[in-house]
Design a protein around this motif. Structure first.
Motif, PDB file in Angstrom:
ATOM      1  N   SER A 111      24.123  -6.808 -24.634  1.00 23.72           N
ATOM      2  CA  SER A 111      24.447  -7.586 -23.171  1.00 23.72           C
ATOM      3  C   SER A 111      23.634  -8.361 -23.280  1.00 23.72           C
ATOM      4  N   LEU A 112      24.208  -9.134 -22.359  1.00 27.26           N
ATOM      5  CA  LEU A 112      23.481 -10.455 -21.975  1.00 27.26           C
ATOM      6  C   LEU A 112      22.073  -9.907 -20.955  1.00 27.26           C
ATOM      7  N   ASP A 113      22.942  -9.500 -19.960  1.00 25.83           N
ATOM      8  CA  ASP A 113      22.238  -8.399 -18.787  1.00 25.83           C
ATOM      9  C   ASP A 113      20.972  -7.768 -20.009  1.00 25.83           C
ATOM     10  N   ASN A 114      21.044  -7.146 -20.882  1.00 22.32           N
ATOM     11  CA  ASN A 114      20.077  -6.196 -21.284  1.00 22.32           C
ATOM     12  C   ASN A 114      19.252  -7.146 -22.114  1.00 22.32           C
ATOM     13  N   ARG A 115      19.683  -8.800 -22.414  1.00 23.54           N
ATOM     14  CA  ARG A 115      18.800  -9.306 -23.216  1.00 23.54           C
ATOM     15  C   ARG A 115      18.160 -10.104 -21.792  1.00 23.54           C
ATOM     16  N   ASN A 116      18.263 -10.634 -20.868  1.00 22.19           N
ATOM     17  CA  ASN A 116      17.706 -10.997 -19.390  1.00 22.19           C
ATOM     18  C   ASN A 116      16.263  -9.393 -19.696  1.00 22.19           C
ATOM     19  N   GLU A 117      16.758  -8.298 -19.822  1.00 24.86           N
ATOM     20  CA  GLU A 117      15.848  -7.297 -19.444  1.00 24.86           C
ATOM     21  C   GLU A 117      14.493  -7.388 -20.335  1.00 24.86           C
ATOM     22  N   SER A 118      14.875  -7.377 -21.362  1.00 26.63           N
ATOM     23  CA  SER A 118      14.426  -7.683 -22.793  1.00 26.63           C
ATOM     24  C   SER A 118      13.975  -8.900 -23.129  1.00 26.63           C
ATOM     25  N   TYR A 119      13.287  -9.604 -21.668  1.00 27.30           N
ATOM     26  CA  TYR A 119      13.140 -11.043 -22.468  1.00 27.30           C
ATOM     27  C   TYR A 119      11.502 -11.537 -22.608  1.00 27.30           C
ATOM     28  N   THR A 120      10.251 -10.296 -22.056  1.00 31.91           N
ATOM     29  CA  THR A 120       9.120 -10.807 -22.573  1.00 31.91           C
ATOM     30  C   THR A 120       9.607  -9.826 -24.250  1.00 31.91           C
ATOM     31  N   THR A 121      10.152  -8.884 -24.100  1.00 30.87           N
ATOM     32  CA  THR A 121       9.784  -8.653 -26.224  1.00 30.87           C
ATOM     33  C   THR A 121       9.913  -9.376 -26.865  1.00 30.87           C
ATOM     34  N   LEU A 122      11.853 -10.326 -26.267  1.00 32.74           N
ATOM     35  CA  LEU A 122      12.544 -11.219 -27.373  1.00 32.74           C
ATOM     36  C   LEU A 122      11.472 -12.748 -27.124  1.00 32.74           C
ATOM     37  N   VAL A 123      10.737 -12.998 -26.422  1.00 31.00           N
ATOM     38  CA  VAL A 123      10.189 -14.181 -25.882  1.00 31.00           C
ATOM     39  C   VAL A 123       8.456 -13.893 -27.452  1.00 31.00           C
ATOM     40  N   ASN A 124       8.120 -12.965 -26.531  1.00 33.17           N
ATOM     41  CA  ASN A 124       6.933 -12.458 -27.671  1.00 33.17           C
ATOM     42  C   ASN A 124       7.133 -12.863 -28.762  1.00 33.17           C
ATOM     43  N   ALA A 125       8.534 -11.795 -29.634  1.00 28.71           N
ATOM     44  CA  ALA A 125       8.450 -12.051 -30.977  1.00 28.71           C
ATOM     45  C   ALA A 125       9.077 -13.304 -31.378  1.00 28.71           C
ATOM     46  N   TYR A 126       9.510 -14.059 -30.487  1.00 32.21           N
ATOM     47  CA  TYR A 126      10.021 -15.226 -30.840  1.00 32.21           C
ATOM     48  C   TYR A 126       8.903 -15.795 -31.192  1.00 32.21           C
ATOM     49  N   TYR A 127       8.099 -15.851 -29.905  1.00 30.63           N
ATOM     50  CA  TYR A 127       6.707 -16.901 -30.641  1.00 30.63           C
ATOM     51  C   TYR A 127       5.618 -16.578 -31.316  1.00 30.63           C
ATOM     52  N   GLU A 128       5.834 -15.011 -31.410  1.00 27.30           N
ATOM     53  CA  GLU A 128       5.055 -14.276 -32.864  1.00 27.30           C
ATOM     54  C   GLU A 128       5.301 -15.292 -34.533  1.00 27.30           C
ATOM     55  N   LEU A 129       6.498 -14.658 -34.057  1.00 27.83           N
ATOM     56  CA  LEU A 129       6.851 -15.937 -35.751  1.00 27.83           C
ATOM     57  C   LEU A 129       7.191 -16.645 -35.707  1.00 27.83           C
ATOM     58  N   ALA A 130       7.633 -17.105 -35.240  1.00 32.35           N
ATOM     59  CA  ALA A 130       7.761 -19.122 -34.816  1.00 32.35           C
ATOM     60  C   ALA A 130       6.927 -19.919 -34.763  1.00 32.35           C
ATOM     61  N   THR A 131       5.250 -19.566 -33.709  1.00 32.18           N
ATOM     62  CA  THR A 131       4.691 -20.791 -33.864  1.00 32.18           C
ATOM     63  C   THR A 131       3.796 -21.194 -34.848  1.00 32.18           C
ATOM     64  N   LEU A 132       3.935 -20.368 -36.040  1.00 33.89           N
ATOM     65  CA  LEU A 132       2.845 -21.079 -37.208  1.00 33.89           C
ATOM     66  C   LEU A 132       3.827 -21.567 -37.969  1.00 33.89           C
ATOM     67  N   PHE A 133       5.447 -21.833 -37.859  1.00 35.50           N
ATOM     68  CA  PHE A 133       6.196 -22.681 -38.142  1.00 35.50           C
ATOM     69  C   PHE A 133       6.157 -24.395 -37.410  1.00 35.50           C
ATOM     70  N   TYR A 134       6.133 -24.125 -36.433  1.00 29.36           N
ATOM     71  CA  TYR A 134       6.144 -25.090 -34.624  1.00 29.36           C
ATOM     72  C   TYR A 134       4.725 -26.091 -35.611  1.00 29.36           C
ATOM     73  N   GLU A 135       3.011 -24.996 -35.540  1.00 30.77           N
ATOM     74  CA  GLU A 135       2.092 -26.406 -35.912  1.00 30.77           C
ATOM     75  C   GLU A 135       2.432 -26.669 -37.223  1.00 30.77           C
ATOM     76  N   TRP A 136       3.607 -26.210 -38.147  1.00 33.54           N
ATOM     77  CA  TRP A 136       3.556 -26.882 -39.448  1.00 33.54           C
ATOM     78  C   TRP A 136       4.128 -27.763 -39.816  1.00 33.54           C
ATOM     79  N   GLY A 137       4.995 -28.344 -38.831  1.00 31.86           N
ATOM     80  CA  GLY A 137       6.544 -28.835 -38.843  1.00 31.86           C
ATOM     81  C   GLY A 137       6.622 -29.914 -38.033  1.00 31.86           C
TER      82      GLY A 137
END
Length: 417
Positions: A111-137
């Motif tokens: 749910s949206l509420d659970n996603r908001n509560e898990s924002y640290t997991t969400l954001v950390n996982a996102y940037y762990e995966l995306a940072t290299l792609f961002y820097e490259w592209g």
């Protein structure tokens, strides 16, 4: 002249038909979900995927390096090898992380509420995966900017940063906080521009390490530093400790704007300025419009956002924690004097020698085939393809949001404590 024009027209028409036919054939190829499924798939599908991917890699090697002097293939190889080593060094499994990340954005599972509560997991996982792609592209500065006539993309990015830094009114030696610094591209530019002492915070430990490596390489180790911190808490900093605070397209990751704005208010000295660019839904956004809802969802999924806010919601949150609002406006509506809008770099193009090509149907199919081939030969971790698909969704959402005017990544707010 007529004969030449006729031949040129016919050539373009034939080429267009060939490209459309090729794209249709690519779309019919069944890409399995994992390596085991690939091995069990039809032989003709296996041969097609491997053949297309192999041909794409060879064609890229022959053409791109002959046209560009910036060694794009070398940088591509660097990101691929770094991504593979990162999986071991960071003790992560890319395929598992991207699956968990996608689950957090699945409305049927979370749910949206659970996603908001898990924002640290969400954001950390996102940037762990995306940072290299961002820097490259994209480069070291993870944000947008519209271009003025005669400006390069890099110059436009720097101008966008200098503008928000100029609104702070800081002097040489002042202490400034970059709230959500990524790998520190803007921090380094602003440190040089203002001669201030910049501290950047980011939730992701890999970004801290990479940012400080780049700070040292730029000779700014004494004036720019990255630290790991949750900007919803900022527990490492005392009250009234900064002469200025800025955030560039970062606080959109906060589950509630009041939380991050209140922490910025606390650490900022009285009478000093906070300036930011926010990602916002504009007044043109209609929640009853299916296309608009799809755009919003794709931006959230592809950019690690719990939920997007409107412009007025951001203003209300800022003033509710005690700030005096000086200015709020959508810089995406600024006059660009006929130059490129901010969203153009993410809008699809059929030119194979531009970044935008990967967002076209043919480019997306080619990119998928290449990444499947790289995963097949174990050149990149399993799941890399899924990460690229996720990022392409975000790119589509941002481009369509800009094109329709329903989304802006540069809602400027300047406020005084």
């Amino acid at each position: 002249w007529l004969l030449s024009a006729s031949l040129n027209f016919n050539f373009k028409r034939v080429l267009s038909k060939m490209l459309n036919s090729f794209t249709n054939q690519l779309s019919k190829i069944k890409l399995p979900n994992n390596f085991d499924a690939f091995m069990k798939s039809e032989k003709q599908d296996q041969l097609a995927v491997v053949g297309i991917a192999g041909a794409s890699v060879v064609a890229t090697a022959l053409v791109v390096n002959s046209l560009y002097g910036t060694n794009p293939l070398g940088r591509t190889w660097e990101i691929m090898t770094t991504f593979s080593s990162q999986e071991k060094k960071r003790n992560i499994q890319v395929n598992d992380w991207i699956d968990k990340y996608n689950d957090l954005h699945d409305d049927e599972k979370v749910s949206l509420d659970n996603r908001n509560e898990s924002y640290t997991t969400l954001v950390n996982a996102y940037y762990e995966l995306a940072t290299l792609f961002y820097e490259w592209g994209w480069g070291q500065c993870f944000h947008f900017a519209y271009q003025l006539p005669g400006e390069t993309f890099k110059q436009a990015i720097a101008r966008h940063e200098y503008y928000v830094a100029g609104r702070l009114g800081v002097s040489s030696g002042d202490k400034v906080l970059d709230c959500g610094c990524g790998i520190g591209g803007p921090m380094r530019n602003i440190a040089k521009f203002t001669n201030a002492q910049i501290t950047g915070v980011t939730l992701n430990d890999y970004q801290v390490q990479r940012g400080n490596e780049l700070n040292a390489a730029a000779g700014l180790a004494g004036r720019a530093r990255s630290v790991q911190s949750d900007f919803m808490k900022l527990a490492a900093f005392e009250d009234n400790s900064f002469d200025g605070v800025y955030a560039i397209e970062a606080t959109c990751h906060a589950p509630q704007r009041e939380g991050v704005y209140s922490q910025i208010f606390r650490v900022l000295k009285p009478g000093r300025i906070f300036a930011c660019y926010e990602w916002c839904l504009t007044p043109k956004y209609d929640k009853n419009n299916e296309l608009h809802r799809t755009i919003k969802k794709k931006i959230e999924e592809g950019d690690g956002l719990p939920d997007m806010a409107t412009q007025q919601e951001c203003v209300n949150a800022l003033t509710s924690v005690g700030f005096e609002l000086i200015e709020a406006r959508d810089m995406a509506l600024d006059n660009t004097y006929g130059a490129d809008p901010w969203w153009l770099p993410l809008y699809p193009s059929n030119n194979p020698f531009t970044f935008r090509f990967q967002l076209s149907p043919l480019g997306m199919a080619t990119t998928r085939a290449i990444l499947w081939f790289m995963e097949l030969i174990r050149a990149v971790p399993s799941g890399t393809y899924k990460v690229q698909v996720m990022l392409q969704q975000g790119g589509w959402g941002c481009a369509q949001g800009g094109y329709t005017g329903t989304f802006t990544p540069m809602w400027l707010m300047v406020a005084r404590k």
